[in-house]
Design an enzyme around this catalytic site. Sequence first.
Site, PDB file in Angstrom:
ATOM      1  N   THR A 477       6.472 -15.034  -3.939  1.00  0.00           N
ATOM      2  CA  THR A 477       7.255 -13.915  -3.443  1.00  0.00           C
ATOM      3  C   THR A 477       8.722 -13.983  -3.848  1.00  0.00           C
ATOM      4  OG1 THR A 477       7.189 -15.296  -1.486  1.00  0.00           O
ATOM      5  CG2 THR A 477       5.855 -13.330  -1.447  1.00  0.00           C
ATOM      6  N   ILE A 623      17.290  -4.288  -0.880  1.00  0.00           N
ATOM      7  CA  ILE A 623      16.445  -5.102  -1.753  1.00  0.00           C
ATOM      8  C   ILE A 623      17.240  -6.359  -2.113  1.00  0.00           C
ATOM      9  CG2 ILE A 623      15.257  -5.174  -3.983  1.00  0.00           C
ATOM     10  CD1 ILE A 623      13.971  -3.326  -1.798  1.00  0.00           C
ATOM     11  N   PRO A 626      16.301  -7.331  -6.843  1.00  0.00           N
ATOM     12  CA  PRO A 626      15.492  -6.267  -7.453  1.00  0.00           C
ATOM     13  C   PRO A 626      14.461  -6.784  -8.453  1.00  0.00           C
ATOM     14  CG  PRO A 626      17.839  -5.766  -7.592  1.00  0.00           C
ATOM     15  CD  PRO A 626      17.731  -7.169  -7.091  1.00  0.00           C
ATOM     16  N   GLU A 699       3.919  -5.951   0.685  1.00  0.00           N
ATOM     17  CA  GLU A 699       2.647  -5.327   1.043  1.00  0.00           C
ATOM     18  C   GLU A 699       2.717  -3.811   0.885  1.00  0.00           C
ATOM     19  OE1 GLU A 699       1.628  -6.980   4.895  1.00  0.00           O
ATOM     20  OE2 GLU A 699       0.882  -8.784   3.914  1.00  0.00           O
TER      21      GLU A 699
END
Lengths: 744, 210
Positions: A477, A623, A626, A699
Amino acid sequence: MKFDTPAGPNPIDRMKVVGQPHDRVDGPLKVTGTAPYAYERHAVAPGALYGFILGAAIAKGRIAAIDTRRADAAPGVKAVVSYLNAGPLGKGGKNTAKLLAGPEVDHYHQAVAIVVADTFEQARAAARLIDVDYVRGSGAFDLAAAAPTAPLTGGSSKEGSAAPKLDRVGDFESAFAAAPVTLDATYTTPDEAHAMMEPFATIAAWDGDRLTVWTSNQMINWAHEDLAKTLGFAPDKLRVDSPFIGGGFGGKLFLRADAVMAALGAKAAGRPVKVAMTRPMMFNNATHRPATIQRIRLGAERSGKLTAIAHEATSGDLPGGSPETATSQTKLLYAAPNRLIGQRLAVLDLPEGNAMRAPGEASGLMALEIAMDEMAEKLGLDPVEFRIVNDTQVDPEKPGRQFSQRQLVRCLREGAERFGWRARDAQPGRRRDGDTLIGLGVATAFRNNINMKSGARVRLGGDGVVTVETDMTDIGTGSYTVIAQTAAEMMGVGLDRVVVRLGDSDFPTSSGSGGQWGGNSSTSGVYAACVKLREAVAQRLGLDPAACDFADGEVRSGGRGVALTSAARDGELVADDTMTYGTLGKQYQQSTFGAHFVEVGVDAYTGEIRVRRMLAVCAAGRILNPKTARSQVIGAMTMGVGGALMEELVVDTRFGFFVNHDLAGYEVPVHADIPHQEVVFLDEADDKVSPMKAKGVGELGLCGVGAAVANAAYNATGVRIRDYPLTLDKHLDRLPEVGAMRRA
Amino acid sequence: MECTDGLHLSRRGVLAGGVASVAVAAAPAAEARLASAAPPAMMPVSLEVNGRHHDLRLDPRTTLLDTLRDHLQLTGTKKGCDHGQCGACTVIVNGHRINSCLSLAVQHDRDRITTIEGLGTPDRLHPMQAAFVRHDGFQCGYCTPGQICSAVAVLDEIKAGIPSHVSHDLATPMRPTNTELRERMSGNICRCGAYSNIAEAITEVAGAAA
């Protein structure tokens, strides 16, 4: 630190490091094969023996006898452990099925024994010499057969998504009966496998009554708790370490058999043991995303305003298990005064169903977003406009409750513009490119944001290096990177001055990785620890912490700059804190939004569906990076294509197991299946969520993709498929005539 | 299967032995006899891995993959499926990429093997490794060494004019188009789904090499 009021301005807002598309800090290790995954940690347990797990050959029943004499006598064998000699074992609080069978067998390939030998080859050969007598029992394996009598059951995915057994607002039945335009359709999604690339693997070593497991687990704290509970000893005698994880997708949220069996094998052999589960065993031994049957009814005025929404879903699981909460998003996604949500759970004796990436919403949106496409067509509305007409800025069940931030409409509009949505022919089956039928599809992406308590320790060394320690995991991740960026931003140093250490249960307890909460939650924990460290630094330097600015390696106050390093000259400074949350998540609905646009080509002769273009527009708060966030989304889009076109665990309803239990039979997308993918993030910062003002995104990227592909396929062919995956046999006999197409 | 030290098995010999093992595995009595017999004779094998010579004595059942990972501790090469279905174990043998899980180490006596560790190190990345970092061509990193070994070999295959399933014109020089790259890389599964980025990383390296 407790986050209980909306975030004001803070050092993260500078976004000098946070928010920048930095390369992964662990990148060089991963591309050179030097990042050590669980099975590869030769140095921590030199001379470890090899374990090989034997799985149950029946789905339901009991073990009448186990004869291990031949295995015991085989070359190199040091121990064979089954329920007969494992000693009493508990069951992890988050496991539905116990991890070692005996005498009852709860599902196919449930672990029955482990053989420990000098070499892998010896252990594997000896495992085949264990004679197990089974008494096969009868079980329920067919969801369609069990669904009609399945009781209403609410539940939570334990990963954020939850749905009540029955939820009513207004009077659905009357409104649906009165609606001039209605849809009543049933959709199915199959059982799916996480199929992460790194198998379950553990090295276990005992030192007296203390145990260390080097394993591959997304949630160190959960694994720690449940392994101690399973083995029946004090958690403080156990260490769990998982610095690199070769993918999880929810499959490694929970303690699994590799860790338990390695620990038992190591105890029996009196030496460290390493175990990796074989790929063909993973699919039936571990958890999967349960199949669903979903009935959706929509009623609308001719203008397109929905007046009635009903979503009823049925899934199955082992006794004591929980439902796949596929109705979850329907509570929140579209406005309509009359609503009905129902969730049913059948008892099935298949392997354990549990969370897989975006549990609930991933399956739910696969159905709901086809239904929205079907309804738009009935209304003669553009599918993008139909969704916009039914947007809501408040929780439809509790209109006084607002979303913290909701830019779904902008996602849809911006996506339509960028993707060239105007080129879509509203009448399906008319656009062609040679022998290929072309179709465009859209779907909404929706996934709730969840905040989890998360702790971290931050050290400022005499060399000026900032070291972060937390039991947070990086399952691909980008945790290493966004945590490093957070610490760098907070302490005003470059990324090269930050070291991040993860995955060790000796470190402060973090949120772990799941439910797309990891990025925002774990960095918020690091934020809290850094605030404390800044205070300690200011205090050491005799400055007012509130007036200090940390930038460019300096602490600046009142026009004066002091080198940060000088604060630790007389000794390392350490700060430790945990971010906890108040009630903002209840006051405001915190969710993430997006729109998926897909173009497919369908071979007019064979019916084969190929994805040609994909775009996701996401609104998910700030974010943090990015580059890594985009990777999360394109990866999720890829998984969504798998769910749409190929992924299906095929159930043998006679013997109760998943037949296609390897990577040749369980097909996942490969390079040839995936075109260039585009991702756009709307510029957001959600101050109701955390001081990072970020939300989950990993997700969200999966939610809705399957339906966007299915809607594009319909637009290409005019044949509606409501049963995933969209394999060519499901529409081949109904495709437009090739001859007619040629003439056109 | 009888082996003596210094005997170099032919591929045919290994295959015959493999078939025999399958046959006995199906017969429990014969299997029991096999298992209770003495440990299998170890076999010598010489490998040149990343330019270094290794003389090993191995259980003949040992795959090239496990030899690299467990005997030479070169764990950059990954075991994803052990069945030739995922590509995580891809290494380059005598210039060609193979799934190292599908071949026994004894089949590779005197072979020249390049693993991910032989391409570059964190401080001195191979251009393909650097491109993967720049384009974020990975997430969890587990399939990555296999992807990179494959990618390096794919560009050589294209340069050598070896056609693929999607090569339409065999008369003109092969080019590393997006379609060619994706077709040739399809034996390497990335469940994190970094394909779009991987294709861009390979394209960049192909462009620089052209």
